[in-house]
Write a protein that holds these residues in place. Sequence first.
Motif, short mmCIF file in Angstrom:
data_model
loop_
_atom_site.label_atom_id
_atom_site.label_comp_id
_atom_site.label_asym_id
_atom_site.label_seq_id
_atom_site.Cartn_x
_atom_site.Cartn_y
_atom_site.Cartn_z
N GLU A 96 0.83 -1.21 0.00
CA GLU A 96 0.00 0.00 0.00
C GLU A 96 0.87 1.25 0.00
OE1 GLU A 96 -3.45 2.28 -0.18
OE2 GLU A 96 -3.17 0.12 -0.51
N LEU A 97 1.96 1.22 0.75
CA LEU A 97 2.88 2.37 0.76
C LEU A 97 3.54 2.57 -0.60
CD1 LEU A 97 4.53 1.97 4.26
CD2 LEU A 97 2.85 3.68 3.57
N THR A 98 3.86 1.48 -1.29
CA THR A 98 4.45 1.63 -2.63
C THR A 98 3.44 2.25 -3.58
OG1 THR A 98 3.90 -0.61 -3.38
CG2 THR A 98 6.06 -0.30 -2.32
N LYS A 99 2.18 1.95 -3.40
CA LYS A 99 1.13 2.56 -4.23
C LYS A 99 1.03 4.06 -3.95
CE LYS A 99 -1.60 -1.66 -4.66
NZ LYS A 99 -2.85 -2.34 -4.30
N ILE A 100 1.14 4.43 -2.69
CA ILE A 100 1.13 5.84 -2.33
C ILE A 100 2.35 6.54 -2.92
CG2 ILE A 100 1.33 7.45 -0.38
CD1 ILE A 100 -0.32 5.34 1.26
N ALA A 101 3.52 5.91 -2.79
CA ALA A 101 4.75 6.49 -3.32
C ALA A 101 4.66 6.65 -4.84
CB ALA A 101 5.95 5.62 -2.95
N LYS A 102 4.10 5.68 -5.51
CA LYS A 102 3.94 5.76 -6.96
C LYS A 102 2.98 6.88 -7.34
CE LYS A 102 2.79 2.99 -11.00
NZ LYS A 102 2.33 1.68 -11.49
N ALA A 103 1.86 6.99 -6.63
CA ALA A 103 0.87 8.05 -6.91
C ALA A 103 1.46 9.44 -6.66
CB ALA A 103 -0.38 7.84 -6.05
N GLU A 104 2.39 9.55 -5.71
CA GLU A 104 3.01 10.84 -5.39
C GLU A 104 4.28 11.09 -6.21
OE1 GLU A 104 1.79 13.22 -3.48
OE2 GLU A 104 0.03 12.05 -2.89
N ASN A 105 4.57 10.20 -7.17
CA ASN A 105 5.74 10.31 -8.03
C ASN A 105 7.04 10.36 -7.23
OD1 ASN A 105 7.02 10.38 -10.55
ND2 ASN A 105 7.05 12.61 -10.58
N CYS A 106 7.11 9.56 -6.19
CA CYS A 106 8.32 9.51 -5.37
C CYS A 106 9.43 8.79 -6.13
CB CYS A 106 8.04 8.79 -4.05
SG CYS A 106 6.93 9.69 -2.96
N GLY A 107 10.63 9.30 -5.97
CA GLY A 107 11.78 8.68 -6.61
C GLY A 107 12.38 7.55 -5.79
N ARG A 108 12.05 7.53 -4.50
CA ARG A 108 12.60 6.52 -3.59
C ARG A 108 11.61 6.22 -2.48
NH1 ARG A 108 18.41 9.41 -2.54
NH2 ARG A 108 19.40 8.82 -4.49
N MET A 109 11.84 5.09 -1.87
CA MET A 109 11.15 4.74 -0.64
C MET A 109 12.19 4.11 0.26
SD MET A 109 7.68 2.54 -0.28
CE MET A 109 7.47 1.52 1.16
N GLU A 110 12.32 4.65 1.47
CA GLU A 110 13.39 4.20 2.36
C GLU A 110 12.87 4.02 3.77
OE1 GLU A 110 17.27 6.26 0.33
OE2 GLU A 110 16.09 7.50 1.67
N TRP A 111 13.64 3.25 4.56
CA TRP A 111 13.34 3.04 5.96
C TRP A 111 14.59 2.50 6.62
CZ3 TRP A 111 11.31 0.34 1.90
CH2 TRP A 111 11.66 -1.01 1.79
N SER A 112 14.58 2.47 7.94
CA SER A 112 15.70 1.93 8.71
C SER A 112 15.23 0.67 9.44
CB SER A 112 16.19 2.95 9.74
OG SER A 112 16.67 4.10 9.10
N VAL A 113 16.17 -0.22 9.67
CA VAL A 113 15.89 -1.46 10.40
C VAL A 113 16.98 -1.63 11.45
CG1 VAL A 113 15.61 -3.96 10.21
CG2 VAL A 113 14.92 -2.50 8.31
N LEU A 114 16.56 -1.99 12.65
CA LEU A 114 17.55 -2.26 13.70
C LEU A 114 18.41 -3.45 13.28
CD1 LEU A 114 15.19 -1.80 16.75
CD2 LEU A 114 17.19 -0.40 16.22
N ASN A 115 19.70 -3.36 13.51
CA ASN A 115 20.63 -4.40 13.07
C ASN A 115 20.32 -5.77 13.64
OD1 ASN A 115 22.09 -2.58 11.52
ND2 ASN A 115 23.49 -2.08 13.18
N TRP A 116 19.74 -5.84 14.83
CA TRP A 116 19.45 -7.13 15.45
C TRP A 116 18.14 -7.74 14.96
CZ3 TRP A 116 14.78 -7.41 17.68
CH2 TRP A 116 14.22 -6.23 18.19
#
Length: 156
Positions: free
Chosen positions: A102-122
Amino acid sequence: MFTIRKATPEDTPVIFDLIKKLAVYEKMEDEVVTSVEELQENIFVKKFAYVIIGEENGVPAGFALYFYNFSTFVGKPGLYLEDLYVEPEHRGKGYGKTLLIELTKIAKAENCGRMEWSVLNWNQPAIDFYESLHAKPMNEWTVYRLDKKGITDLAG
């Protein structure tokens, strides 16, 4: 039945509850210093962030909180996923993937060039999940942070 909807101001207590549960999972419960009132102001009035809620048969099962950043190299906004959380009893049903799609659909609709996030190493389950979706770790980058005290000290 699993459905996803945009959060409304009335959902703020649910969002706050899910944030606290996420913090417990991430072993960071002491870092939750916000309140329902502050979340409502910053998400629904000032619109610093947006939330989608995933529900199973009308009951909240998870959420995603995101905001937009900007890439100077790409010249476009990016969608930054701050938090994605699915309640333990709802895991393994594909709900996390459905929220991410669903977030990728939002990003596509908003013409986003990237989608990023952080993940804890553990957090190997999350790392495995994201890599199964062909997300790539940005190992050559290190995240830096100024907390409230650091901002105040530097700003003078």
